[in-house]
Design a protein around this motif. Structure first.
Motif, PDB file in Angstrom:
ATOM      1  N   THR A   1      14.834   5.277  -4.880  1.00  0.00           N
ATOM      2  CA  THR A   1      13.955   6.561  -5.191  1.00  0.00           C
ATOM      3  C   THR A   1      13.232   6.913  -3.997  1.00  0.00           C
ATOM      4  N   ALA A   2      12.869   6.261  -3.032  1.00  0.00           N
ATOM      5  CA  ALA A   2      12.252   7.012  -1.712  1.00  0.00           C
ATOM      6  C   ALA A   2      13.293   7.725  -1.199  1.00  0.00           C
ATOM      7  N   CYS A   3      14.553   7.055  -0.842  1.00  0.00           N
ATOM      8  CA  CYS A   3      15.660   7.893  -0.089  1.00  0.00           C
ATOM      9  C   CYS A   3      16.041   9.091  -1.024  1.00  0.00           C
ATOM     10  N   ASN A   4      16.166   9.267  -2.242  1.00  0.00           N
ATOM     11  CA  ASN A   4      16.310  10.496  -2.721  1.00  0.00           C
ATOM     12  C   ASN A   4      15.278  11.199  -2.696  1.00  0.00           C
ATOM     13  N   TRP A   5      14.128  11.044  -2.732  1.00  0.00           N
ATOM     14  CA  TRP A   5      12.909  12.027  -2.760  1.00  0.00           C
ATOM     15  C   TRP A   5      13.079  12.358  -1.554  1.00  0.00           C
TER      16      TRP A   5
ATOM     17  N   THR B   1       0.939  -1.240   0.069  1.00  0.00           N
ATOM     18  CA  THR B   1       0.064  -0.034  -0.010  1.00  0.00           C
ATOM     19  C   THR B   1       1.015   1.308  -0.116  1.00  0.00           C
ATOM     20  N   ALA B   2       1.796   1.118   0.686  1.00  0.00           N
ATOM     21  CA  ALA B   2       2.864   2.424   0.799  1.00  0.00           C
ATOM     22  C   ALA B   2       3.673   2.866  -0.663  1.00  0.00           C
ATOM     23  N   ARG B   3       3.776   1.684  -1.075  1.00  0.00           N
ATOM     24  CA  ARG B   3       4.469   2.035  -2.559  1.00  0.00           C
ATOM     25  C   ARG B   3       3.375   2.698  -3.495  1.00  0.00           C
ATOM     26  N   CYS B   4       2.119   2.085  -3.495  1.00  0.00           N
ATOM     27  CA  CYS B   4       1.122   2.644  -4.523  1.00  0.00           C
ATOM     28  C   CYS B   4       0.904   4.367  -3.937  1.00  0.00           C
ATOM     29  N   ILE B   5       0.834   4.474  -2.597  1.00  0.00           N
ATOM     30  CA  ILE B   5       0.689   5.900  -2.080  1.00  0.00           C
ATOM     31  C   ILE B   5       1.623   6.564  -2.719  1.00  0.00           C
ATOM     32  N   PHE B   6       3.037   6.204  -2.409  1.00  0.00           N
ATOM     33  CA  PHE B   6       3.921   7.071  -2.768  1.00  0.00           C
ATOM     34  C   PHE B   6       4.172   7.396  -4.083  1.00  0.00           C
ATOM     35  N   PHE B   7       4.226   6.360  -5.069  1.00  0.00           N
ATOM     36  CA  PHE B   7       4.298   6.930  -6.377  1.00  0.00           C
ATOM     37  C   PHE B   7       3.202   7.536  -7.183  1.00  0.00           C
TER      38      PHE B   7
ATOM     39  N   ASP C   1       2.926  14.962   3.237  1.00  0.00           N
ATOM     40  CA  ASP C   1       3.129  14.417   4.459  1.00  0.00           C
ATOM     41  C   ASP C   1       2.735  12.576   4.034  1.00  0.00           C
ATOM     42  N   GLU C   2       1.694  12.631   3.403  1.00  0.00           N
ATOM     43  CA  GLU C   2       1.419  11.244   3.046  1.00  0.00           C
ATOM     44  C   GLU C   2       2.693  10.520   2.277  1.00  0.00           C
ATOM     45  N   ALA C   3       3.363  11.278   1.299  1.00  0.00           N
ATOM     46  CA  ALA C   3       4.318  10.702   0.491  1.00  0.00           C
ATOM     47  C   ALA C   3       5.490  10.414   1.526  1.00  0.00           C
ATOM     48  N   SER C   4       5.659  11.376   2.414  1.00  0.00           N
ATOM     49  CA  SER C   4       6.887  11.192   3.381  1.00  0.00           C
ATOM     50  C   SER C   4       6.663   9.853   4.262  1.00  0.00           C
TER      51      SER C   4
END
Length: 383
Positions: A102-106, A55-61, A84-87
């Motif tokens: 990708t998450a770390c660089n964001w 779920t986190a991956r879907c929300i993040f992208f 905040d949701e992406a974070s």
């Protein structure tokens, strides 16, 4: 609500309420859980974490694609809820996969945008405190990952490089700059005689000591943690360069190294098989070049090895490299032969050094261990 969504919401709530607290997270066996919390201690099963990750991956992208360019200097501030949701989603992603670049660089770009915005457009006290809080919160998040009993996080090159970038940004805030001023509350703390932090040098000393605690904990969780100790070397170099530039002096490297040498020496003696720790200790001795300290450290290592009859490679490799690198072969050999302390600590003449270097050039750690065995067999080690 599906199981995956429920897993995400439960874990997201924990990260949302974390603030700057350091959590300790571990993976639970399948028969326990799926999610347990006791204060800052969190336990989650692998299956439940995978469900939260999906779920986190879907929300993040989803949110990452709809957000403006965070690196643009004059960007329009993105929606706070969306960011905040992406974070939060990126934190759960990194908990599952610490090498998710990708998450770390964001997260790096997000903090970089905050720093750039504060530096260029806003120098008020509230903005400065908000930036410092954001950086410290990220620092505590990295500590949560790297000091938790997780399989890969303690030795993740992605997380250690992110932490190095983060500490460099925090250190830069201590530098006098016309474009950025520390909040008045921080200035008052520095001017208060009751406060220990009086300037960049004291702040950097506190910083490197705190980071060493994190690295040593990571080293305990994952022995021979090359990435953690490499991070400490890079941080030491970065803080040294900044301090030399700020205070116009050339001895900052030795000062910072001496500050943590005794602590890492004690850690190495408690973990004598950890070659990464010994090599970092050797690096600190090279950086400080303080003869009395290095003699004391090497003598302590030799005496420990003899008294506990240690036959491992790491400790004696350190002794071999340290004695040859600092021209102390004759000195330490005297110690193993049980000669008087005055002989142990005397400086070797140049002629003796030349002969010693030639005769010892083909020796290895096994040679020193053999000498130690002879010493503990005869019981002649000097006190």
């Amino acid at each position: 609500m599906s199981t995956t969504e429920n897993a995400y919401q439960e874990l997201a709530q924990i990260f949302r309420s974390r603030d700057s607290r350091i959590l300790e997270i571990e993976i639970l066996p399948p028969q326990v859980g799926p999610l347990l919390q006791d204060g800052c201690s969190i336990g989650i099963t692998k299956k439940y974490l995978i469900q939260a990750f999906v779920t986190a991956r879907c929300i993040f992208f989803k949110h990452m694609g709809s957000m403006p360019d965070l690196s643009a200097p004059r960007m329009k501030c993105p929606d706070a809820i969306t960011q905040d949701e992406a974070s939060i989603a990126s934190e759960i992603i990194l908990l599952f996969d610490c090498e998710h670049t990708t998450a770390c660089n964001w997260r790096k770009r997000r903090l970089g945008a905050l720093i750039k915005g504060q530096d260029l457009y806003n120098t008020d006290e509230v903005g400065g405190e908000s930036l410092i809080h954001a950086l410290e919160t990220e620092r505590s998040l990295m500590t949560t990952y790297q000091c938790s009993p997780l399989h890969r996080h303690t030795k993740s090159p992605t997380l250690w490089q992110h932490r190095l970038w983060l500490l460099k940004q925090i250190a830069k805030l201590q530098r006098p700059s016309p474009s950025f001023r520390l909040p008045q509350t921080a200035v008052k703390q520095r001017q208060d005689p009751g406060q220990s932090m009086l300037g960049p040098a004291a702040k950097f000393q506190e910083m490197i000591q705190a980071e060493l605690d994190v690295v040593l904990r990571a080293g305990e969780l994952h022995p021979r943690n090359y990435y953690a100790f490499s991070y400490m070397r890079q941080l030491h170099v970065a803080l040294t360069d900044m301090l030399n530039e700020i205070e116009q002096r050339a001895d900052s490297s030795a000062q910072l190294a001496l500050l943590i040498t005794e602590k890492i020496s004690d850690w190495c003696l408690a973990h004598p098989a950890d070659i990464s720790g010994w090599m970092f200790l050797l690096y600190l001795l090279e950086s400080s070049s303080h003869r009395e300290t290095l003699l004391a450290i090497i003598n302590k290592a030799v005496k420990f090895g003899v008294h506990v009859r240690w036959e491992g490679e790491s400790l004696w490799t350190f002794v071999h490299l340290a004695t040859t690198r600092f021209d102390l072969v004759e000195t330490v050999r005297c110690q193993l032969c049980g000669q008087e302390e005055a002989t142990q600590t005397r400086l070797v003449t140049m002629d003796t050094l030349a002969r010693t270097a030639k005769s010892e050039s083909k020796e290895s750690w096994k040679t020193w261990m053999a000498r130690a065995k002879a010493s503990w067999s005869s019981g002649e080690l000097a006190a």
